[in-house]
Design a protein around this motif. Structure first.
Motif, PDB file in Angstrom:
ATOM      1  N   LEU B 130       0.888  -1.196  -0.040  1.00 47.84           N
ATOM      2  CA  LEU B 130       0.020   0.204  -0.036  1.00 47.84           C
ATOM      3  C   LEU B 130       0.964   1.407  -0.048  1.00 47.84           C
ATOM      4  O   LEU B 130       0.413   2.133  -0.595  1.00 47.84           O
ATOM      5  CB  LEU B 130      -0.827  -0.183   1.224  1.00 47.84           C
ATOM      6  CG  LEU B 130      -2.107  -0.950   1.153  1.00 47.84           C
ATOM      7  CD1 LEU B 130      -2.856  -0.882   2.526  1.00 47.84           C
ATOM      8  CD2 LEU B 130      -2.873  -0.828  -0.060  1.00 47.84           C
ATOM      9  N   LEU B 131       2.114   1.017   0.595  1.00 46.52           N
ATOM     10  CA  LEU B 131       2.959   2.215   0.712  1.00 46.52           C
ATOM     11  C   LEU B 131       3.831   2.565  -0.620  1.00 46.52           C
ATOM     12  O   LEU B 131       4.509   3.369  -0.940  1.00 46.52           O
ATOM     13  CB  LEU B 131       3.893   2.265   1.701  1.00 46.52           C
ATOM     14  CG  LEU B 131       3.395   2.508   3.102  1.00 46.52           C
ATOM     15  CD1 LEU B 131       4.617   2.304   4.261  1.00 46.52           C
ATOM     16  CD2 LEU B 131       2.984   3.755   3.338  1.00 46.52           C
ATOM     17  N   GLY B 132       3.596   1.489  -1.717  1.00 38.93           N
ATOM     18  CA  GLY B 132       4.162   1.500  -2.950  1.00 38.93           C
ATOM     19  C   GLY B 132       5.525   1.029  -2.786  1.00 38.93           C
ATOM     20  O   GLY B 132       6.574   1.573  -3.494  1.00 38.93           O
ATOM     21  N   PHE B 133       5.913   0.056  -1.899  1.00 37.56           N
ATOM     22  CA  PHE B 133       7.171  -0.238  -1.738  1.00 37.56           C
ATOM     23  C   PHE B 133       7.690  -1.309  -2.913  1.00 37.56           C
ATOM     24  O   PHE B 133       8.723  -1.912  -3.066  1.00 37.56           O
ATOM     25  CB  PHE B 133       7.645  -1.065  -0.723  1.00 37.56           C
ATOM     26  CG  PHE B 133       7.742  -0.199   0.623  1.00 37.56           C
ATOM     27  CD1 PHE B 133       7.451   1.170   0.410  1.00 37.56           C
ATOM     28  CD2 PHE B 133       8.325  -0.657   1.556  1.00 37.56           C
ATOM     29  CE1 PHE B 133       7.811   2.103   1.538  1.00 37.56           C
ATOM     30  CE2 PHE B 133       8.485   0.301   2.670  1.00 37.56           C
ATOM     31  CZ  PHE B 133       8.287   1.639   2.832  1.00 37.56           C
ATOM     32  N   GLY B 134       6.571  -1.796  -3.763  1.00 38.72           N
ATOM     33  CA  GLY B 134       6.979  -2.794  -4.845  1.00 38.72           C
ATOM     34  C   GLY B 134       7.100  -4.180  -4.157  1.00 38.72           C
ATOM     35  O   GLY B 134       7.046  -4.211  -2.772  1.00 38.72           O
ATOM     36  N   PHE B 135       7.284  -5.022  -5.059  1.00 36.68           N
ATOM     37  CA  PHE B 135       7.178  -6.553  -4.644  1.00 36.68           C
ATOM     38  C   PHE B 135       8.443  -6.739  -3.341  1.00 36.68           C
ATOM     39  O   PHE B 135       8.269  -7.321  -2.461  1.00 36.68           O
ATOM     40  CB  PHE B 135       7.355  -7.560  -5.671  1.00 36.68           C
ATOM     41  CG  PHE B 135       7.571  -8.756  -5.067  1.00 36.68           C
ATOM     42  CD1 PHE B 135       6.189  -9.530  -4.813  1.00 36.68           C
ATOM     43  CD2 PHE B 135       8.627  -9.734  -5.014  1.00 36.68           C
ATOM     44  CE1 PHE B 135       6.342 -10.838  -4.076  1.00 36.68           C
ATOM     45  CE2 PHE B 135       8.454 -10.948  -4.746  1.00 36.68           C
ATOM     46  CZ  PHE B 135       7.278 -11.656  -4.190  1.00 36.68           C
ATOM     47  N   VAL B 136       9.632  -6.316  -3.933  1.00 40.32           N
ATOM     48  CA  VAL B 136      10.834  -6.760  -3.330  1.00 40.32           C
ATOM     49  C   VAL B 136      10.737  -5.920  -2.003  1.00 40.32           C
ATOM     50  O   VAL B 136      10.889  -6.440  -0.810  1.00 40.32           O
ATOM     51  CB  VAL B 136      12.295  -6.293  -3.863  1.00 40.32           C
ATOM     52  CG1 VAL B 136      13.448  -6.824  -3.179  1.00 40.32           C
ATOM     53  CG2 VAL B 136      12.221  -7.334  -5.159  1.00 40.32           C
ATOM     54  N   TYR B 185      14.538 -17.462   3.507  1.00 37.75           N
ATOM     55  CA  TYR B 185      14.239 -16.267   3.281  1.00 37.75           C
ATOM     56  C   TYR B 185      15.307 -14.945   2.894  1.00 37.75           C
ATOM     57  O   TYR B 185      15.113 -14.306   1.928  1.00 37.75           O
ATOM     58  CB  TYR B 185      13.542 -15.614   4.416  1.00 37.75           C
ATOM     59  CG  TYR B 185      13.028 -14.252   4.380  1.00 37.75           C
ATOM     60  CD1 TYR B 185      11.822 -13.823   3.741  1.00 37.75           C
ATOM     61  CD2 TYR B 185      13.818 -13.067   5.136  1.00 37.75           C
ATOM     62  CE1 TYR B 185      11.518 -12.580   3.669  1.00 37.75           C
ATOM     63  CE2 TYR B 185      13.504 -11.814   4.918  1.00 37.75           C
ATOM     64  CZ  TYR B 185      12.279 -11.522   4.408  1.00 37.75           C
ATOM     65  OH  TYR B 185      12.007 -10.054   4.367  1.00 37.75           O
ATOM     66  N   LEU B 186      16.427 -15.033   3.727  1.00 37.68           N
ATOM     67  CA  LEU B 186      17.399 -14.165   3.492  1.00 37.68           C
ATOM     68  C   LEU B 186      18.144 -14.295   2.204  1.00 37.68           C
ATOM     69  O   LEU B 186      18.360 -13.132   1.281  1.00 37.68           O
ATOM     70  CB  LEU B 186      18.634 -14.154   4.427  1.00 37.68           C
ATOM     71  CG  LEU B 186      18.229 -13.560   6.069  1.00 37.68           C
ATOM     72  CD1 LEU B 186      19.368 -13.562   6.823  1.00 37.68           C
ATOM     73  CD2 LEU B 186      17.748 -12.119   5.946  1.00 37.68           C
ATOM     74  N   PRO B 187      18.543 -15.337   1.640  1.00 40.93           N
ATOM     75  CA  PRO B 187      19.049 -15.765   0.304  1.00 40.93           C
ATOM     76  C   PRO B 187      18.107 -15.027  -0.794  1.00 40.93           C
ATOM     77  O   PRO B 187      18.659 -14.338  -1.905  1.00 40.93           O
ATOM     78  CB  PRO B 187      19.221 -16.992  -0.010  1.00 40.93           C
ATOM     79  CG  PRO B 187      19.051 -17.726   1.196  1.00 40.93           C
ATOM     80  CD  PRO B 187      18.557 -16.786   2.212  1.00 40.93           C
ATOM     81  N   VAL B 188      16.800 -15.350  -0.783  1.00 44.51           N
ATOM     82  CA  VAL B 188      15.874 -14.955  -1.671  1.00 44.51           C
ATOM     83  C   VAL B 188      15.913 -13.411  -1.628  1.00 44.51           C
ATOM     84  O   VAL B 188      16.025 -12.689  -2.796  1.00 44.51           O
ATOM     85  CB  VAL B 188      14.404 -15.453  -1.297  1.00 44.51           C
ATOM     86  CG1 VAL B 188      13.381 -14.762  -2.436  1.00 44.51           C
ATOM     87  CG2 VAL B 188      14.273 -16.804  -1.400  1.00 44.51           C
ATOM     88  N   LEU B 192      16.966 -10.844  -4.823  1.00 49.34           N
ATOM     89  CA  LEU B 192      16.041 -10.045  -5.463  1.00 49.34           C
ATOM     90  C   LEU B 192      16.321  -8.546  -5.083  1.00 49.34           C
ATOM     91  O   LEU B 192      16.537  -7.520  -6.060  1.00 49.34           O
ATOM     92  CB  LEU B 192      14.638 -10.150  -4.758  1.00 49.34           C
ATOM     93  CG  LEU B 192      14.041 -11.401  -5.166  1.00 49.34           C
ATOM     94  CD1 LEU B 192      12.844 -11.718  -4.691  1.00 49.34           C
ATOM     95  CD2 LEU B 192      13.995 -11.823  -6.723  1.00 49.34           C
ATOM     96  N   ALA B 193      16.962  -8.294  -3.857  1.00 49.81           N
ATOM     97  CA  ALA B 193      17.196  -6.894  -3.619  1.00 49.81           C
ATOM     98  C   ALA B 193      18.477  -6.334  -4.232  1.00 49.81           C
ATOM     99  O   ALA B 193      18.408  -5.288  -4.630  1.00 49.81           O
ATOM    100  CB  ALA B 193      17.496  -6.823  -2.074  1.00 49.81           C
ATOM    101  N   GLN B 197      17.282 -11.889 -10.630  1.00 44.11           N
ATOM    102  CA  GLN B 197      15.951 -12.392 -11.118  1.00 44.11           C
ATOM    103  C   GLN B 197      15.426 -13.363 -10.121  1.00 44.11           C
ATOM    104  O   GLN B 197      16.283 -14.098  -9.736  1.00 44.11           O
ATOM    105  CB  GLN B 197      15.941 -12.541 -12.759  1.00 44.11           C
ATOM    106  CG  GLN B 197      15.912 -11.276 -13.492  1.00 44.11           C
ATOM    107  CD  GLN B 197      14.779 -10.070 -13.290  1.00 44.11           C
ATOM    108  OE1 GLN B 197      13.632 -10.518 -13.192  1.00 44.11           O
ATOM    109  NE2 GLN B 197      15.361  -9.000 -12.829  1.00 44.11           N
ATOM    110  N   TRP B 198      14.273 -13.816 -10.552  1.00 42.17           N
ATOM    111  CA  TRP B 198      13.701 -15.202  -9.629  1.00 42.17           C
ATOM    112  C   TRP B 198      14.561 -16.188  -9.896  1.00 42.17           C
ATOM    113  O   TRP B 198      14.830 -17.010  -8.841  1.00 42.17           O
ATOM    114  CB  TRP B 198      12.219 -15.421  -9.945  1.00 42.17           C
ATOM    115  CG  TRP B 198      11.424 -14.720  -9.068  1.00 42.17           C
ATOM    116  CD1 TRP B 198      10.783 -13.487  -9.223  1.00 42.17           C
ATOM    117  CD2 TRP B 198      11.030 -15.167  -7.693  1.00 42.17           C
ATOM    118  NE1 TRP B 198      10.116 -12.890  -8.082  1.00 42.17           N
ATOM    119  CE2 TRP B 198      10.410 -13.843  -7.317  1.00 42.17           C
ATOM    120  CE3 TRP B 198      11.547 -16.104  -6.953  1.00 42.17           C
ATOM    121  CZ2 TRP B 198       9.947 -14.024  -5.743  1.00 42.17           C
ATOM    122  CZ3 TRP B 198      11.235 -16.106  -5.468  1.00 42.17           C
ATOM    123  CH2 TRP B 198      10.388 -15.171  -5.122  1.00 42.17           C
TER     124      TRP B 198
END
Lengths: 159, 403
Positions: B130-136, B185-188, B192-193, B197-198
């Motif tokens: 909602l804040l517009g942070f995008g997916f990542v 979680y951290l490596p993903v 991405l950050a 890419q996926w």
């Protein structure tokens, strides 16, 4: 006595038991070596009252009082049945030359004829240790042999 | 008179000039002042029965706002120290767990862990979106709100004498599952950050989970053998070997965009047994120093003027995820058969967010400028609110003096 063991991930282990007098007691053995004793006042493990907190060296002293002599005592019972055989305890003191060496390095049996039948290490007991068993400062060796043999082991280990 | 002549001769004019004007001298002075200040803040935190993290963050914010600090030489050292702080935090986290504890937590509390994830990560993701942070950015915020602070929570349980309580294994199991989940979680997030890419992220995850699986298997089956590779009789040697190995792996992980934190965590997991126990004790004081500097550097990098705009979002996020954490924690405690008070104690104990929320924000800081200030404000609120609310849960025990 029934002791329930509960794993506390990242903290240590919790032992719960009920004494003959009906008090439900919890003992938290932390990895750091600290021991907390707590009492469930209502008998229900919902909440506890912490009674005593022992620092590692205090817990070790208590364990020594409760543990090592008792093991030696049990051997003492055994040795009464064989004339000439006795049991003793030898501490590997801080700064001992055998701290970090193995049991075999002491050549205790070769030199004295006495056998090390157990090593008491904090809460653990290594029964019937092999010559490859590493020794550390603070270990208490339970030795069985003749009187002279046990004294010999004490001399070797500098105790 | 003779003494003063002798001493001026000993120090010599050259050395005095260097000492007064050299960069290293002012860096040392500043660093000394910072560490001393942090030490005093730590005492203050202890007096107030609060964790040190929020005060260290505030110290960093204060230093960042002061006009004389940012150009000074100590700032460079603090930046490096912060990286080491993250590495040491994750290394000691990995050292905390044994395969037995992990499998016990999995067996008894896997549903608690899943509920914990869904209840606490979702609000972060939604609000981020909602804040517009995008997916990542939203994924990062989900992590920030998901993970409780193992450090703060474990300390709190110990301080309040709750280790023997019925709900405690539930609380600790949730922490273990959250922390292990970080290995995925951290490596993903890191890949991405950094713009990957996926497919690459999935490859990173596959690699990390593979290493974790091997590490757990090793620690269950051959723990002593792995430990032998770094085993050493002297503390100094053990510390140097473990640190060296960790920094190498952390560097390699960073090199393949999987974040140094992940590498350090994996090294921690792979070390077990007696050596892990010794390493944990040896590293603890180092970790405390460098982690404190990490919190300071987070504060340093956040501009005070960036905080007010994100404050409403941080407050909303804090309130929502405090409630969801209490609920998911209570759910876990119920699995241990705890009654209402026990469930409340478990839930409120888990509210505190801390070091890992900040690590996550640090990894993803480049994705969105508002993320770091938001996470900082959020952690400031919950690192204080969590311990305070947990103390407020009523107890049935009579006070000691009354008995």
């Amino acid at each position: 006595m029934d002791v329930t063991e509960v794993l506390l991930p990242g903290v240590g282990l919790r032992y719960e038991f009920t004494t003959a007098a009906g008090q439900r007691v919890a003992m938290v053995a932390r990895r750091s070596g600290e021991i907390d004793l707590a009492l469930y006042e209502s008998g229900d493990p919902d909440e506890c009252r912490e009674l005593i907190s022992l620092a590692p060296h205090e817990a070790e002293t208590v364990a020594e009082i409760l543990g090592a002599p008792r093991i030696a005592e049990r051997f003492a019972d055994l040795t009464k049945e064989v004339p000439g055989l006795s049991a003793g305890q030898v501490l590997i003191s801080e700064g001992s030359e055998y701290d970090g060496k193995t049991l075999g390095d002491t050549r205790a049996r070769t030199l004295t004829g006495a056998s090390v039948v157990a090593i008491v290490r904090g809460e653990d007991v290594v029964a019937s240790p092999s010559p490859a068993e590493p020794l550390r400062a603070g270990d208490v060796l339970v030795v069985i042999g003749t009187h002279d043999g046990i004294h010999g082991v004490e001399r070797i280990l500098g105790a | 008179m003779t003494a003063s002549t002798a001493s001026s001769g000993f120090w010599g004019p050259d050395l005095l000039v260097t000492a007064a004007g050299g960069d290293s001298a002012s860096a040392l002075l500043e660093l000394g002042a910072v560490l001393l200040g942090l030490g005093l803040l730590g005492v203050l935190a202890g007096r107030l029965s609060l964790p040190g993290i929020p005060l260290y963050l505030l110290a960093g914010l204060g230093l960042g706002a002061s006009p004389w600090f940012d150009t000074d030489p100590a700032a460079g050292f603090i930046e490096v120290a912060a990286v080491l702080g993250v590495v040491l935090l994750l290394l000691s986290l990995g050292l905390e767990f044994t395969a037995a504890e992990f499998s016990s937590a999995m067996r008894r509390h896997l549903p608690s862990g899943v509920i914990d994830l869904l209840a606490n990560a979702t609000p972060g993701f939604v609000i981020g979106w909602l804040l517009g942070f995008g997916f990542v950015g939203s994924l990062a915020l989900a992590g920030v709100t998901w993970i409780s602070s193992s450090g703060i929570v474990a300390q709190l349980l110990s301080d309040l004498g709750r280790l023997a309580n019925r709900e405690t294994p539930a609380v600790l199991s949730v922490l273990v599952l959250e922390d292990i989940a970080m290995a995925i979680y951290l490596p993903v997030l890191a890949v991405l950050a950094s713009g990957g890419q996926w497919p690459r992220a999935l490859l990173g995850v596959a690699l990390a989970t593979g290493v974790v699986a091997v590490a757990l298997w090793l620690s269950a089956r051959q723990g002593e053998r792995v430990a032998l590779a770094v085993s050493s009789q002297r503390d100094e040697h053990l510390l140097l070997r473990v640190l060296g190995l960790t920094l190498l792996v952390a560097g390699l992980a960073e090199f393949v965009d999987a974040s140094a934190a992940v590498g350090a965590f994996l090294v921690g997991l792979a070390l077990v047994g007696q050596e892990a126990r010794r390493a944990r004790e040896l590293i603890a004081p180092l970790r405390d120093v460098f982690a404190a500097l990490f919190f300071v550097s987070i504060g340093l990098n956040v501009d005070l003027s960036d905080l007010p705009p994100v404050l409403p979002a941080a407050l909303l996020l804090a309130v929502v995820t405090a409630v969801t954490k209490v609920w998911s924690g209570a759910n876990a405690a119920a699995r241990e058969g705890a009654a209402t008070r026990g469930r409340l104690r478990a839930g409120t104990a888990l509210v505190a967010r801390g070091e890992f929320s900040l690590v996550i924000a640090g990894i993803a800081a480049g994705v969105n400028d508002e993320l770091a200030p938001l996470a900082t404000a959020y952690v400031l609120i919950l690192a204080i609110l969590g311990p305070v609310t947990s103390r407020l849960v009523p107890t049935r025990l009579r006070p000691v003096t009354a008995s």
